[in-house]
Design a protein around this motif. Sequence first.
Motif, PDB file in Angstrom:
ATOM      1  N   GLY A   1      38.205  37.077  34.080  1.00  0.00           N
ATOM      2  CA  GLY A   1      38.837  36.334  35.157  1.00  0.00           C
ATOM      3  C   GLY A   1      40.119  36.960  35.671  1.00  0.00           C
ATOM      4  N   THR A   2      40.498  36.551  36.868  1.00  0.00           N
ATOM      5  CA  THR A   2      41.747  36.964  37.505  1.00  0.00           C
ATOM      6  C   THR A   2      42.612  35.724  37.646  1.00  0.00           C
ATOM      7  OG1 THR A   2      40.633  38.741  38.735  1.00  0.00           O
ATOM      8  CG2 THR A   2      42.775  38.007  39.557  1.00  0.00           C
ATOM      9  N   TYR A   3      43.877  35.828  37.236  1.00  0.00           N
ATOM     10  CA  TYR A   3      44.800  34.692  37.255  1.00  0.00           C
ATOM     11  C   TYR A   3      46.004  35.042  38.131  1.00  0.00           C
ATOM     12  CZ  TYR A   3      42.129  32.826  33.355  1.00  0.00           C
ATOM     13  OH  TYR A   3      41.122  32.332  32.576  1.00  0.00           O
ATOM     14  N   VAL A   4      46.384  34.117  38.997  1.00  0.00           N
ATOM     15  CA  VAL A   4      47.587  34.263  39.818  1.00  0.00           C
ATOM     16  C   VAL A   4      48.512  33.102  39.477  1.00  0.00           C
ATOM     17  CG1 VAL A   4      48.546  34.333  42.151  1.00  0.00           C
ATOM     18  CG2 VAL A   4      46.369  35.483  41.657  1.00  0.00           C
ATOM     19  N   ASN A   5      49.701  33.430  38.984  1.00  0.00           N
ATOM     20  CA  ASN A   5      50.655  32.409  38.535  1.00  0.00           C
ATOM     21  C   ASN A   5      49.990  31.432  37.563  1.00  0.00           C
ATOM     22  OD1 ASN A   5      52.628  33.562  40.224  1.00  0.00           O
ATOM     23  ND2 ASN A   5      51.936  32.343  41.954  1.00  0.00           N
ATOM     24  N   ASP A   6      49.202  32.015  36.625  1.00  0.00           N
ATOM     25  CA  ASP A   6      48.557  31.289  35.519  1.00  0.00           C
ATOM     26  C   ASP A   6      47.370  30.445  35.936  1.00  0.00           C
ATOM     27  OD1 ASP A   6      50.491  32.400  33.891  1.00  0.00           O
ATOM     28  OD2 ASP A   6      51.775  30.629  33.930  1.00  0.00           O
ATOM     29  N   LEU A   7      46.937  30.512  37.185  1.00  0.00           N
ATOM     30  CA  LEU A   7      45.782  29.762  37.652  1.00  0.00           C
ATOM     31  C   LEU A   7      44.629  30.729  37.934  1.00  0.00           C
ATOM     32  CD1 LEU A   7      47.480  27.280  40.156  1.00  0.00           C
ATOM     33  CD2 LEU A   7      46.854  26.862  37.771  1.00  0.00           C
ATOM     34  N   GLU A   8      43.453  30.446  37.371  1.00  0.00           N
ATOM     35  CA  GLU A   8      42.305  31.313  37.605  1.00  0.00           C
ATOM     36  C   GLU A   8      41.844  31.161  39.053  1.00  0.00           C
ATOM     37  OE1 GLU A   8      38.076  32.630  35.546  1.00  0.00           O
ATOM     38  OE2 GLU A   8      38.956  30.672  35.046  1.00  0.00           O
ATOM     39  N   ILE A   9      41.574  32.290  39.683  1.00  0.00           N
ATOM     40  CA  ILE A   9      41.210  32.265  41.099  1.00  0.00           C
ATOM     41  C   ILE A   9      39.903  33.023  41.326  1.00  0.00           C
ATOM     42  CG2 ILE A   9      43.596  32.062  41.855  1.00  0.00           C
ATOM     43  CD1 ILE A   9      41.905  35.353  42.493  1.00  0.00           C
ATOM     44  N   LYS A  10      39.232  32.653  42.393  1.00  0.00           N
ATOM     45  CA  LYS A  10      38.146  33.480  42.937  1.00  0.00           C
ATOM     46  C   LYS A  10      38.670  34.241  44.151  1.00  0.00           C
ATOM     47  CE  LYS A  10      35.255  32.075  39.894  1.00  0.00           C
ATOM     48  NZ  LYS A  10      34.911  32.994  38.779  1.00  0.00           N
ATOM     49  N   MET A  11      39.440  33.533  44.990  1.00  0.00           N
ATOM     50  CA  MET A  11      40.124  34.143  46.122  1.00  0.00           C
ATOM     51  C   MET A  11      41.371  33.339  46.405  1.00  0.00           C
ATOM     52  SD  MET A  11      41.115  33.925  49.473  1.00  0.00           S
ATOM     53  CE  MET A  11      40.103  32.672  50.263  1.00  0.00           C
ATOM     54  N   THR A  12      42.467  34.023  46.693  1.00  0.00           N
ATOM     55  CA  THR A  12      43.675  33.338  47.124  1.00  0.00           C
ATOM     56  C   THR A  12      44.543  34.331  47.858  1.00  0.00           C
ATOM     57  OG1 THR A  12      45.435  31.820  46.431  1.00  0.00           O
ATOM     58  CG2 THR A  12      45.124  33.784  45.088  1.00  0.00           C
ATOM     59  N   TYR A  13      45.592  33.821  48.492  1.00  0.00           N
ATOM     60  CA  TYR A  13      46.554  34.680  49.163  1.00  0.00           C
ATOM     61  C   TYR A  13      47.726  34.953  48.236  1.00  0.00           C
ATOM     62  CZ  TYR A  13      43.948  33.853  53.431  1.00  0.00           C
ATOM     63  OH  TYR A  13      42.944  33.814  54.368  1.00  0.00           O
TER      64      TYR A  13
END
Length: 262
Positions: free
Chosen positions: A230-242
């Motif tokens: 998985g990929t995490y941005v600011n500790d939240l798992e994402i599929k797509m985000t900015y």
Amino acid sequence: MKRLDTGAIYELSGGALRIGRDPSCDIVIDDRDVSRQHAKVESDGARITLADLQSTNGTMLNNWRINRPEILRAGDVFVIADVSFEIQDQHQTRGEDTSFREGNDATNFRSAKPENRSFRDQNSSYSKPIAATADEPSDATAFKNPMKTVSADLSAIPGLNSAEAVLVRQMGRGRITLLVMEQNASNKWSIGRLRDCDVMIDDQAVSREHCLIMKRGDRWQIDDQTSRNGTYVNDLEIKMTYLSSGDRITLGNYEVVFLPLV
């Protein structure tokens, strides 16, 4: 309902609260990553529901992006951009001071990293991704607030003239490592363990093609490429985000801070 960065309490005794960037909203969040009418929290006296209002960047509930109205329970945390709200039970809410308080640390969010991620630490050897290292300020405050940090001054580091962005990894002892995203015609950068990736990370917990970062106009987007961990941005798992400047990206054992340079 409690806003975790300010401590503000919102009563949900019936009716709806709209959250968004528009001044007409009940809860206004002045952030370009927040849609004008972003989400709605509604209570009918028996239950509380959360609905995303077809926002651009989505609404996260307990680390999952919602795509339909969800029933909320005490202890649930939902996140809009970098603002977190916690649902509290009635007795807990009544015991709180309902004035709008400013917390001591505006980054004290309750969205902890998922606990079921058991990666082995690897002593990785780097080749392609390491472009430069630089001393960090002695008090290590450059990324003290990663959710809203401004871009660091990297002008003194050679070799960044042709870079669109960098991924900054803190190495301890006042050292950082830069993974450089060189300018290219496609405005896309693949990140993974393969040597053919634009940014190669030699870590077994990182997938061969882990994620993709794209520049769309003046906005940056990150897509997970069905990675194993998985990929995490600011500790939240994402599929797509900015992405915004200062966002923390976690790939396997690897955590970096995203900093656009242009």
